[in-house]
Design an enzyme around this catalytic site. Structure first.
Site, PDB file in Angstrom:
ATOM      1  N   ASP A 153      -2.714   2.249  -6.145  1.00  0.00           N
ATOM      2  CA  ASP A 153      -1.641   2.280  -5.153  1.00  0.00           C
ATOM      3  C   ASP A 153      -1.631   1.074  -4.228  1.00  0.00           C
ATOM      4  O   ASP A 153      -0.977   1.108  -3.183  1.00  0.00           O
ATOM      5  CB  ASP A 153      -1.759   3.553  -4.318  1.00  0.00           C
ATOM      6  CG  ASP A 153      -3.064   3.627  -3.536  1.00  0.00           C
ATOM      7  OD1 ASP A 153      -4.034   2.971  -3.945  1.00  0.00           O
ATOM      8  OD2 ASP A 153      -3.120   4.348  -2.522  1.00  0.00           O
ATOM      9  N   GLU A 154      -2.305   0.006  -4.616  1.00  0.00           N
ATOM     10  CA  GLU A 154      -2.464  -1.113  -3.682  1.00  0.00           C
ATOM     11  C   GLU A 154      -2.549  -2.423  -4.468  1.00  0.00           C
ATOM     12  O   GLU A 154      -3.215  -2.501  -5.497  1.00  0.00           O
ATOM     13  CB  GLU A 154      -3.740  -0.882  -2.879  1.00  0.00           C
ATOM     14  CG  GLU A 154      -3.999  -1.844  -1.759  1.00  0.00           C
ATOM     15  CD  GLU A 154      -5.283  -1.523  -1.022  1.00  0.00           C
ATOM     16  OE1 GLU A 154      -5.595  -2.255  -0.080  1.00  0.00           O
ATOM     17  OE2 GLU A 154      -5.987  -0.561  -1.401  1.00  0.00           O
ATOM     18  N   ASP A 165       0.872  -1.178   0.000  1.00  0.00           N
ATOM     19  CA  ASP A 165       0.000   0.000   0.000  1.00  0.00           C
ATOM     20  C   ASP A 165       0.907   1.225   0.000  1.00  0.00           C
ATOM     21  O   ASP A 165       1.646   1.465   0.949  1.00  0.00           O
ATOM     22  CB  ASP A 165      -0.904  -0.014   1.234  1.00  0.00           C
ATOM     23  CG  ASP A 165      -2.076   0.949   1.108  1.00  0.00           C
ATOM     24  OD1 ASP A 165      -2.094   1.727   0.128  1.00  0.00           O
ATOM     25  OD2 ASP A 165      -2.964   0.927   1.968  1.00  0.00           O
TER      26      ASP A 165
END
Length: 466
Positions: A105-106, A11
């Site tokens: 983003d993960e 993350d």
């Protein structure tokens, strides 16, 4: 459930805001808030400096401004974020063929499938190397969680924030989860959390002690049974490399409620065009057209129409969305509109193209007429100079918009890897000022070299201490 912590969850830390800080040297170490800047805008991401003032994602932007009046407030630059995300996902892909992106983003990574790790020590070494590689490539930090299941790996990455790594050994899940709030479990939102609180369950251990039958009675068979398994720390979901999209949609919230029916129809047509661009970009077509309307009183209506076969024709989608609008009462005003396409397929029904082609000239007249009659505020939309957007000046080179108003725009001239740049003000219609393209971020190792590569037309005039 695995015997080794070989499922990794990455993350990125405060991703949108951190990317803006990396791209804009003058903002490093300062509170930055990214999101919609209108009266009804919400926070997408707040930097850690802004979070100290109580600002957080999903907060109304007006509240954020009251809490942190001196923060930098910027509109999102999704194309820029996607470019960085692709760099990060490429690094993940080097670790394993099984990478499951959850957002820009993960992502989850199955380290065992790629041979990158088979025990705790090798998993930790891989996670630390990944964090170093991301920092070197982008200058950004990410937090890593390692565990024997996806649920626990995600919880571990949350505990690792910011810029850390947490490894949870398989077999310790129940001890870890027991004292934590029920809200830490997937699928437990505010409503479910309040329902459980009223039943006397506030921690994960409360759920485990209540038993499956009680949770099923409270929440229903599917949700109750799933929650009981998670409270035991059990999660056997596999990392899935391909996540098939179920629908494609776009929506806009308006600063002021729309009342004019012609304007509402024009907005629906514009959203339909955007939706089709996104649909084609994903390589899909779809059968069901969906219209979403949120009215002045916050009531939300959805209407749908299923076609004979899948299409990605903008005329077909636009006309279907317009037909759906005719069945919606917009009296009193509209605050949000959305258009979506579901029932996705990898092919297109040819007869729908033919059907759309016959009245194409008439459709053109219908769409073009409102645009010709409308006052011209939309025409120079790209010259509204939204805060955070990239610009380029013929003399001073690359920079970004700090703010605009009263016929003027203020620009700070700096690039990733440079020193903080000088601020200059221009008329909004200055012919030497134009919309710019985002410049790529540079890693920590080669920031200095990137300044020379980015280059400005006259660096000495555009860079320096403010």
């Amino acid at each position: 459930m695995r015997a080794a912590p070989t499922i990794l969850h990455l993350d990125m830390d405060a991703f949108f805001a951190a990317a803006e800080q990396a791209a804009k040297p003058s903002l490093r170490g300062k509170p930055v808030v990214v999101g919609g800047l209108g009266p009804r805008g919400v926070v997408a991401t707040a930097s850690y400096e802004a979070r100290r003032f109580g600002v957080h994602s999903a907060m109304p932007m007006g509240q954020a401004r009251r809490l942190a009046p001196n923060a930098a407030y910027l509109v999102p630059r999704f194309a820029f974020y996607r470019a960085i995300s692709e760099q990060v996902m490429e690094l993940l892909g080097r670790l394993s063929p099984l990478v499951e992106p959850l957002s820009l983003d993960e992502a989850f990574v199955d380290l065992e499938a790629g041979g990158a790790a088979d025990d705790g020590a090798s998993a930790r070494a891989t996670g630390e190397r990944l964090r170093r590689d991301i920092l070197a490539a982008t200058g950004l930090t990410g937090s890593v969680g390692l565990a024997g299941s996806k649920m626990i790996a995600k919880i571990a990455s949350e505990e690792a924030k910011p810029d850390g790594l947490v490894l949870i050994e398989p077999g310790t899940e129940r001890a870890l989860l027991g004292p934590k709030s029920v809200r830490i479990l997937p699928g437990v939102g505010p409503a479910t959390g309040e329902h459980l609180r009223r039943a006397g369950m506030t921690t994960v251990s409360d759920l485990a002690e209540a038993g499956e039958d009680e949770l099923v009675r409270l929440l229903g068979r599917s949700h109750g049974a799933s929650l009981y398994r998670m409270a035991q720390g059990y999660d056997d979901r596999a990392v899935v490399a391909e996540r098939d999209a179920k629908s494609v949609s776009v929506e806009d919230t308006f600063d002021v409620d729309l009342h004019d029916r012609v304007r509402i129809r024009t907005e629906v047509e514009r959203l339909a065009e955007r939706c089709v661009r996104r649909l084609r970009g994903s390589g899909h077509s779809g059968r069901t057209i969906v219209l979403k309307v949120r009215r002045f009183d916050f009531s939300t209506l959805t209407r749908s129409e299923t076609l004979r076969g899948p299409t990605d024709d903008p005329v077909v989608v636009r006309e279907a969305a317009s037909r759906l609008l005719e069945a919606v009462d917009t009296t009193g005003g509209v605050r949000l509109l959305g258009v979506g396409v579901s029932g996705l397929a990898d092919y297109t029904q040819e007869d729908l193209f033919a059907q759309a082609a016959e009245p194409s000239s008439a459709a053109h007249v219908e769409v073009e007429a409102p645009e010709a009659e409308a006052p011209a505020p939309e025409a120079p939309a790209e010259r509204r100079w939204a805060p955070g957007h990239d610009v380029r000046h013929a003399v001073y080179g690359a920079g970004w918009v700090q703010g605009s108003g009263v016929g003027r725009v203020t620009v700070r001239f700096e690039v990733p890897g440079s020193a903080p740049g000088r601020v200059r003000t221009f008329l909004v219609d200055d012919p030497e000022l134009e919309v710019g393209e985002p410049l790529p971020l540079v890693g920590r190792a080669d920031g200095a070299a990137a300044v020379a590569q980015q280059g400005c037309a006259r660096p000495s005039a555009g860079l320096g201490v403010p």
